[in-house]
Write a protein that holds these residues in place. Structure first.
Motif, PDB file in Angstrom:
ATOM      1  N   GLU A  72      21.951  -7.447   3.083  1.00 52.83           N
ATOM      2  CA  GLU A  72      21.010  -8.751   2.224  1.00 52.83           C
ATOM      3  C   GLU A  72      20.911  -9.891   3.055  1.00 52.83           C
ATOM      4  O   GLU A  72      20.333 -10.962   2.482  1.00 52.83           O
ATOM      5  CB  GLU A  72      22.174  -8.990   0.520  1.00 52.83           C
ATOM      6  N   LEU A  73      22.071 -10.096   3.472  1.00 53.80           N
ATOM      7  CA  LEU A  73      22.993 -11.519   4.032  1.00 53.80           C
ATOM      8  C   LEU A  73      21.921 -11.607   5.557  1.00 53.80           C
ATOM      9  O   LEU A  73      20.951 -12.640   5.604  1.00 53.80           O
ATOM     10  CB  LEU A  73      23.747 -11.512   4.844  1.00 53.80           C
ATOM     11  N   LEU A  74      21.808 -10.451   6.318  1.00 56.76           N
ATOM     12  CA  LEU A  74      20.291 -10.998   7.293  1.00 56.76           C
ATOM     13  C   LEU A  74      19.240 -10.975   6.614  1.00 56.76           C
ATOM     14  O   LEU A  74      18.280 -11.975   7.014  1.00 56.76           O
ATOM     15  CB  LEU A  74      20.513  -9.545   8.109  1.00 56.76           C
ATOM     16  N   TYR A 125      32.975 -24.080   3.094  1.00 56.05           N
ATOM     17  CA  TYR A 125      31.840 -23.804   1.979  1.00 56.05           C
ATOM     18  C   TYR A 125      30.948 -22.455   2.171  1.00 56.05           C
ATOM     19  O   TYR A 125      30.847 -22.671   1.429  1.00 56.05           O
ATOM     20  CB  TYR A 125      31.346 -25.183   2.089  1.00 56.05           C
ATOM     21  N   ARG A 126      30.295 -22.669   3.684  1.00 54.94           N
ATOM     22  CA  ARG A 126      30.046 -20.707   3.777  1.00 54.94           C
ATOM     23  C   ARG A 126      29.792 -20.105   3.200  1.00 54.94           C
ATOM     24  O   ARG A 126      30.314 -19.426   3.427  1.00 54.94           O
ATOM     25  CB  ARG A 126      29.538 -21.730   5.385  1.00 54.94           C
ATOM     26  N   LEU A 127      31.886 -19.858   3.840  1.00 54.81           N
ATOM     27  CA  LEU A 127      32.192 -18.503   3.590  1.00 54.81           C
ATOM     28  C   LEU A 127      32.599 -18.764   1.566  1.00 54.81           C
ATOM     29  O   LEU A 127      32.569 -17.395   1.742  1.00 54.81           O
ATOM     30  CB  LEU A 127      34.305 -19.120   3.694  1.00 54.81           C
ATOM     31  N   ARG A 128      32.535 -19.451   1.262  1.00 50.99           N
ATOM     32  CA  ARG A 128      32.887 -19.440  -0.346  1.00 50.99           C
ATOM     33  C   ARG A 128      31.637 -19.005  -0.305  1.00 50.99           C
ATOM     34  O   ARG A 128      31.290 -17.994  -1.288  1.00 50.99           O
ATOM     35  CB  ARG A 128      33.107 -21.204  -1.008  1.00 50.99           C
ATOM     36  N   ARG A 129      30.362 -19.439  -0.460  1.00 47.85           N
ATOM     37  CA  ARG A 129      28.803 -19.117  -0.373  1.00 47.85           C
ATOM     38  C   ARG A 129      29.025 -17.088   0.620  1.00 47.85           C
ATOM     39  O   ARG A 129      28.035 -17.181  -0.488  1.00 47.85           O
ATOM     40  CB  ARG A 129      28.037 -20.117   0.295  1.00 47.85           C
ATOM     41  N   LEU A 130      29.220 -16.501   0.652  1.00 43.03           N
ATOM     42  CA  LEU A 130      29.150 -15.261   1.614  1.00 43.03           C
ATOM     43  C   LEU A 130      29.970 -14.421   0.262  1.00 43.03           C
ATOM     44  O   LEU A 130      29.838 -13.239   0.470  1.00 43.03           O
ATOM     45  CB  LEU A 130      30.160 -15.136   2.202  1.00 43.03           C
ATOM     46  N   ARG A 131      31.505 -14.991  -0.035  1.00 45.16           N
ATOM     47  CA  ARG A 131      31.483 -14.644  -1.335  1.00 45.16           C
ATOM     48  C   ARG A 131      30.743 -14.201  -2.671  1.00 45.16           C
ATOM     49  O   ARG A 131      30.625 -12.902  -3.359  1.00 45.16           O
ATOM     50  CB  ARG A 131      33.027 -14.776  -1.222  1.00 45.16           C
ATOM     51  N   SER A 132      30.376 -15.878  -3.193  1.00 45.14           N
ATOM     52  CA  SER A 132      29.672 -15.543  -4.031  1.00 45.14           C
ATOM     53  C   SER A 132      28.470 -15.293  -5.030  1.00 45.14           C
ATOM     54  O   SER A 132      27.805 -14.163  -4.928  1.00 45.14           O
ATOM     55  CB  SER A 132      29.820 -17.149  -4.600  1.00 45.14           C
ATOM     56  N   HIS A 133      27.568 -14.953  -3.116  1.00 47.43           N
ATOM     57  CA  HIS A 133      26.127 -14.908  -3.398  1.00 47.43           C
ATOM     58  C   HIS A 133      26.074 -13.418  -2.735  1.00 47.43           C
ATOM     59  O   HIS A 133      25.121 -13.049  -3.449  1.00 47.43           O
ATOM     60  CB  HIS A 133      25.041 -15.347  -2.244  1.00 47.43           C
ATOM     61  N   LEU A 156      36.383 -11.420   2.271  1.00 52.72           N
ATOM     62  CA  LEU A 156      37.012 -11.376   3.492  1.00 52.72           C
ATOM     63  C   LEU A 156      38.050 -11.400   3.707  1.00 52.72           C
ATOM     64  O   LEU A 156      38.568 -10.925   5.152  1.00 52.72           O
ATOM     65  CB  LEU A 156      36.316 -12.731   4.796  1.00 52.72           C
ATOM     66  N   ASP A 157      38.425 -11.522   2.823  1.00 55.84           N
ATOM     67  CA  ASP A 157      40.450 -11.473   2.715  1.00 55.84           C
ATOM     68  C   ASP A 157      40.284  -9.512   2.280  1.00 55.84           C
ATOM     69  O   ASP A 157      41.636  -8.892   2.563  1.00 55.84           O
ATOM     70  CB  ASP A 157      40.849 -11.493   1.307  1.00 55.84           C
ATOM     71  N   ASP A 158      39.576  -9.162   2.516  1.00 53.13           N
ATOM     72  CA  ASP A 158      39.361  -7.318   2.386  1.00 53.13           C
ATOM     73  C   ASP A 158      39.760  -7.148   3.699  1.00 53.13           C
ATOM     74  O   ASP A 158      38.339  -6.990   4.328  1.00 53.13           O
ATOM     75  CB  ASP A 158      38.909  -6.244   1.257  1.00 53.13           C
ATOM     76  N   PRO A 159      40.805  -6.007   3.794  1.00 53.25           N
ATOM     77  CA  PRO A 159      39.920  -5.804   5.167  1.00 53.25           C
ATOM     78  C   PRO A 159      39.162  -4.863   6.076  1.00 53.25           C
ATOM     79  O   PRO A 159      38.496  -4.378   7.325  1.00 53.25           O
ATOM     80  CB  PRO A 159      41.714  -5.009   5.987  1.00 53.25           C
ATOM     81  N   ASP A 160      38.860  -3.752   4.891  1.00 56.78           N
ATOM     82  CA  ASP A 160      38.031  -2.683   4.195  1.00 56.78           C
ATOM     83  C   ASP A 160      36.982  -3.742   4.875  1.00 56.78           C
ATOM     84  O   ASP A 160      35.061  -3.617   5.879  1.00 56.78           O
ATOM     85  CB  ASP A 160      38.116  -2.122   3.617  1.00 56.78           C
ATOM     86  N   VAL A 161      36.776  -4.821   4.245  1.00 56.85           N
ATOM     87  CA  VAL A 161      34.687  -5.300   3.775  1.00 56.85           C
ATOM     88  C   VAL A 161      34.916  -6.131   5.334  1.00 56.85           C
ATOM     89  O   VAL A 161      33.574  -5.960   5.376  1.00 56.85           O
ATOM     90  CB  VAL A 161      34.568  -6.305   3.045  1.00 56.85           C
ATOM     91  N   ARG A 162      36.047  -6.608   5.275  1.00 58.36           N
ATOM     92  CA  ARG A 162      35.714  -7.216   7.321  1.00 58.36           C
ATOM     93  C   ARG A 162      35.433  -6.132   8.329  1.00 58.36           C
ATOM     94  O   ARG A 162      33.947  -6.212   8.850  1.00 58.36           O
ATOM     95  CB  ARG A 162      36.922  -7.867   8.031  1.00 58.36           C
ATOM     96  N   LEU A 163      35.592  -5.286   8.304  1.00 60.48           N
ATOM     97  CA  LEU A 163      35.612  -4.252   8.896  1.00 60.48           C
ATOM     98  C   LEU A 163      33.704  -3.467   9.086  1.00 60.48           C
ATOM     99  O   LEU A 163      33.091  -3.470  10.167  1.00 60.48           O
ATOM    100  CB  LEU A 163      36.192  -2.454   8.968  1.00 60.48           C
ATOM    101  N   LEU A 164      33.538  -3.532   7.590  1.00 57.03           N
ATOM    102  CA  LEU A 164      32.158  -3.215   7.586  1.00 57.03           C
ATOM    103  C   LEU A 164      31.256  -3.928   7.883  1.00 57.03           C
ATOM    104  O   LEU A 164      29.738  -3.901   7.863  1.00 57.03           O
ATOM    105  CB  LEU A 164      32.027  -2.495   6.343  1.00 57.03           C
ATOM    106  N   ALA A 165      31.858  -4.885   7.418  1.00 60.95           N
ATOM    107  CA  ALA A 165      31.028  -6.523   8.216  1.00 60.95           C
ATOM    108  C   ALA A 165      30.579  -6.366   9.556  1.00 60.95           C
ATOM    109  O   ALA A 165      29.484  -6.683  10.212  1.00 60.95           O
ATOM    110  CB  ALA A 165      31.405  -7.860   7.293  1.00 60.95           C
ATOM    111  N   GLU A 166      31.856  -6.073   9.756  1.00 56.23           N
ATOM    112  CA  GLU A 166      31.591  -6.684  11.808  1.00 56.23           C
ATOM    113  C   GLU A 166      30.340  -5.576  12.471  1.00 56.23           C
ATOM    114  O   GLU A 166      29.756  -5.065  13.174  1.00 56.23           O
ATOM    115  CB  GLU A 166      32.954  -6.342  12.177  1.00 56.23           C
ATOM    116  N   LEU A 167      30.979  -3.746  11.393  1.00 52.62           N
ATOM    117  CA  LEU A 167      30.522  -2.744  12.004  1.00 52.62           C
ATOM    118  C   LEU A 167      28.649  -3.249  11.955  1.00 52.62           C
ATOM    119  O   LEU A 167      27.780  -2.928  13.032  1.00 52.62           O
ATOM    120  CB  LEU A 167      30.237  -1.681  11.554  1.00 52.62           C
ATOM    121  N   GLY A 168      28.176  -3.605  10.658  1.00 50.33           N
ATOM    122  CA  GLY A 168      26.935  -4.268  10.737  1.00 50.33           C
ATOM    123  C   GLY A 168      26.772  -5.243  10.929  1.00 50.33           C
ATOM    124  O   GLY A 168      25.225  -4.943  11.616  1.00 50.33           O
TER     125      GLY A 168
END
Length: 575
Positions: free
Chosen positions: A490-492, A532-540, A545-557
């Motif tokens: 969705e981000l892309l 501000y951009r990091l907050r948008r990534l969380r809210s939208h 990004l405090d969750d290591p699993d989310v960070r892993l999946l985001a990087e793999l994606g």
């Protein structure tokens, strides 16, 4: 070669030569087509007349008396080949051409060949059927001539320099052989000093433009290319007398022969000698064209076949002069950053020239936006393979740099022979992908964050081992369900629709292990803008990004989408 002023109308001689002998199978094989064909059997010999070239059609009842038939798609090891040969023999064909396979003609085909009167030939894998048809028909249109009997010269096929010297003896003057574009292919020595025009033409390897303009304005060139006979240019001022004749194969002009007086007038029999020379020169110019234009295409096809792993490896390697045991390595070259299209093309052209100049010379093939290089390595220097590849890679990087672009040169894994070229190419492409992903996207020569180590310009697998392992891991999990790019899909899409760079912000933040100050410096923005951009990534987009699993999946994606790591793209907003 030209030699008078445009005020002189061209004079055409009247031919008195006998009609040339009809072409034979031997005369066809003596032209350029002979290099693409291998004679397997010829029960009636090769002196049989040939009246045409056709394509075998199993679906029709036909007659083919005196023809050479091409059986397109039929391999000499197939079960169909003996049936084709027998059918062609019943139709009266002089010869049948089938495709040459890797294992040679099947026993049954050879048995049938002994029972029929039709010759059997095989076509080399490096030539296309359409190209072969053209070559055979061109040789047939030549009409045999001296090839059917005794030639006035005893010159190896394609030796144009020796041919020019032989013609000089026959004509009694200085000879220049030119191609249809008036480029010098060969010339004989001048005993009494060349006139200024001949000297300028030979030194420049091309008839001067001003002379071509004069010849065109006077109608001389039009007469030369439209007649089958000798055209005369009388002597004037500093230029000696000339005779010229076009060399033809049917309606096709292969070039021309120019005879210039050398110290004394041309002999009376020079015109007849020049007519014979034109017929003799035709197969030599056909051979020359095969070695240049067709030869270039043949080598390109052989390089592509080796790199793609398609076709008969041994035949393709032989076309390039390689043995099955010649060690080879593949290099891939492209440009990094936002290189302009013109600079990119110029860089790859310079790199291709560097490949040719390298010793030992390699073979370059342009593929989309990169240049793949097949580099043979001398068998006696196997321990030096890595060093030789690295030296050429450095030279290629320098050539790309000279063109004003950032070089990216990947070195594949050396293999023991040309058959391993596809594996070496695959390895080089993986390394090149790593270099591309690590290459900054800012214009070459632009400022970069000095705290970030610059990516390598030249690398092999050992230089980027960790990145390669990560790339292979991403590819291995790319087909999992749910797909690894799910968290960032969705981000892309949002970035693409709104022309923002939130994905690039996320990639930079992850590659900096959450270092806000370093990420902001790399992106050229204020730390508060980054927060501000990091907050948008969380809210939208629900990316905690405090969750290591989310960070892993985001990087793999991001990696699976080719967006990690990434640099700024022009025309995008801060989001």
């Amino acid at each position: 070669m030209p030699g008078s002023t445009p005020s002189h109308a061209p004079h055409v001689s009247t031919p008195h030569e006998p009609h040339p002998a009809p072409p034979t199978l031997a005369s066809l094989l003596a032209t350029g087509a002979g290099e693409a064909l291998e004679l397997v059997t010829a029960p009636r010999g090769t002196g049989v007349p040939v009246r045409g070239v056709g394509v075998f059609d199993a679906g029709e009842i036909f007659t083919a008396h005196g023809q050479v038939l091409l059986a397109a798609g039929v391999d000499d090891s197939s079960d169909v080949a003996p049936l084709v040969l027998r059918s062609a023999a019943r139709a009266g064909a002089v010869a049948v051409v089938v495709r040459r396979g890797a294992s040679g003609p099947a026993r049954r085909l050879l048995e049938v060949a002994e029972e029929t009167s039709t010759a059997l030939l095989t076509r080399a894998p490096w030539i296309e059927w359409t190209e072969l048809i053209g070559m055979l028909r061109t040789g047939l249109a030549h009409g045999g001539g001296p090839l059917g009997g005794e030639s006035p010269t005893d010159v190896p096929l394609g030796d144009l320099s020796a041919l020019a010297r032989a013609f000089s003896e026959l004509v009694g003057g200085a000879i220049t052989i030119e191609d249809p574009d008036s480029r010098v292919l060969a010339f004989s020595p001048t005993e009494h000093g060349a006139d200024p025009l001949r000297r300028q033409t030979i030194l420049g390897q091309q008839v001067p433009r001003w002379r071509l303009a004069e010849l065109a304005a006077s109608g001389f060139l039009r007469t030369l290319w439209s007649t089958d006979d000798v055209v005369h240019r009388p002597a004037e001022e500093r230029f000696s007398e000339r005779l010229a004749i076009a060399v033809r194969a049917g309606d096709e002009v292969l070039g021309s022969i120019w005879a210039a007086a050398d110290g004394s007038p041309l002999r009376t029999e020079a015109r007849q000698a020049l007519r014979e020379a034109a017929r003799t020169a035709a197969p030599h110019l056909l051979h020359h064209r095969l070695r240049t234009q067709n030869g270039t295409a043949r080598r390109r096809r052989a390089v592509q076949a080796l790199l793609d792993g398609t076709g008969e490896t041994r035949a393709a390697a032989a076309t390039l002069g390689l043995t099955p045991g010649t060690p080879c390595v593949v290099l891939s070259v492209t440009t990094g950053g936002d290189t302009a299209a013109a600079a990119h093309d110029r860089a790859l052209r310079l790199a291709a020239l560097q490949v040719t100049a390298h010793q030992p010379a390699g073979y370059a093939l342009r593929v989309d936006d990169r240049l793949d290089v097949l580099l043979p390595l001398p068998e006696e220097e196997r321990p030096e393979t890595a060093g030789r590849a690295r030296r050429l890679a450095s030279q290629l990087a320098a050539a790309v740099r000279d063109a004003g672009a950032r070089p990216l040169v990947a070195i594949g894994t050396p293999g023991p022979g040309p058959a391993q070229a596809p594996e070496s190419r695959s390895a080089a492409q993986l390394v090149l992908q790593v270099l591309r992903e690590r290459s900054p996207a800012a214009p070459y020569g632009g400022s970069q964050d000095d705290s970030v180590p610059g990516p390598p310009e030249v690398a092999d697998e050992t230089d980027v081992r960790a990145a390669l392992d990560a790339l292979r891991a991403v590819r291995a999990v790319a087909g999992l369900t749910p797909q690894v790019n799910g968290p960032v899909r969705e981000l892309l899409a949002h970035d693409e629709q709104h022309r923002t760079d939130l994905a690039q912000t996320l990639a930079a933040y992850l590659s900096r292990f959450g270092d806000v100050a370093g990420t902001a410096r790399q992106l050229g923005i204020h730390p508060n803008t980054l927060r501000y951009r990091l907050r948008r990534l969380r809210s939208h987009f629900g990316l905690d990004l405090d969750d290591p699993d989310v960070r892993l999946l985001a990087e793999l994606g991001l990696r699976a989408a080719g967006a990690y790591p990434t640099g700024p793209r022009p025309g995008r907003s801060s989001g």
